[in-house]
Design a protein around this motif. Sequence first.
Motif, short mmCIF file in Angstrom:
data_model
loop_
_atom_site.label_atom_id
_atom_site.label_comp_id
_atom_site.label_asym_id
_atom_site.label_seq_id
_atom_site.Cartn_x
_atom_site.Cartn_y
_atom_site.Cartn_z
N THR A 97 50.73 39.27 27.33
CA THR A 97 52.16 39.36 27.05
C THR A 97 52.91 40.17 28.10
N TYR A 98 52.36 41.33 28.45
CA TYR A 98 53.10 42.26 29.30
C TYR A 98 52.48 42.43 30.69
N GLY A 99 51.41 41.74 30.96
CA GLY A 99 50.71 41.92 32.23
C GLY A 99 51.38 41.30 33.43
N MET A 100 52.53 40.70 33.24
CA MET A 100 53.33 40.12 34.33
C MET A 100 52.52 39.15 35.21
N GLY A 101 51.69 38.34 34.56
CA GLY A 101 50.97 37.31 35.28
C GLY A 101 49.78 37.78 36.08
N CYS A 102 49.44 39.05 35.94
CA CYS A 102 48.30 39.53 36.74
C CYS A 102 46.99 39.07 36.10
N ASP A 103 45.97 39.01 36.91
CA ASP A 103 44.64 38.65 36.43
C ASP A 103 44.02 39.83 35.70
N LEU A 104 43.20 39.51 34.73
CA LEU A 104 42.43 40.52 34.00
C LEU A 104 41.01 40.44 34.53
N VAL A 105 40.49 41.55 35.06
CA VAL A 105 39.17 41.56 35.68
C VAL A 105 38.29 42.60 34.98
N PHE A 106 37.15 42.14 34.49
CA PHE A 106 36.14 43.03 33.91
C PHE A 106 35.07 43.25 34.97
N VAL A 107 34.63 44.50 35.12
CA VAL A 107 33.62 44.83 36.12
C VAL A 107 32.40 45.40 35.42
N ILE A 108 31.24 44.79 35.72
CA ILE A 108 29.95 45.24 35.20
C ILE A 108 29.12 45.71 36.39
N GLY A 109 28.69 46.95 36.36
CA GLY A 109 27.90 47.51 37.44
C GLY A 109 26.47 47.01 37.43
N GLY A 110 25.73 47.43 38.42
CA GLY A 110 24.34 47.04 38.56
C GLY A 110 23.39 47.99 37.84
#
Length: 160
Positions: A97-110
């Motif tokens: 809704t409010y992210g202004m079209g930005c991508d959502l990125v989840f990061v999982i470490g090693g």
Amino acid sequence: MNISIVSVGKIKEKYFKDAISEYEKRLKPYVKLKIIEVNDEKAPENLSEKELEIVKDREADRILKKIRENSYIISLEIEGKSQSSESFSKLIKEQMTYGMGCDLVFVIGGSNGLSKKISQKADYKLSFSKMTFPHKLMRLILIEQIYRAYKIINNEPYHK
């Protein structure tokens, strides 16, 4: 909205690949999902703290090259904030809704953990547990929770 999962290491086991593929298929009606694997840094078992940080920083550099500018970054960290599935779905909905079209990125470490470079760049630090999980299992848990979040957002039943 686009969602990416950037994860250190490759999944070789067919049963993990099959389970992840099933949730990718289920998510298609809701979101464009991209899974990005970056190579883990080969390292011996007995590293000093300094050497361990170097290894994690090299992995972080690979991760950061895969993240577009203006992405909302959620790092998965033991010390992050724990959430219920409902509050996790609200987090995703807020970005929709409010992210202004930005991508959502989840990061999982090693296997050695996540670099401070990633943690400092993250917009949100998320913890699924105080326990440590293998990255391949964490990827499966995460994608299932993303699917569950979209079912909650859309007021659809989720059959257990």
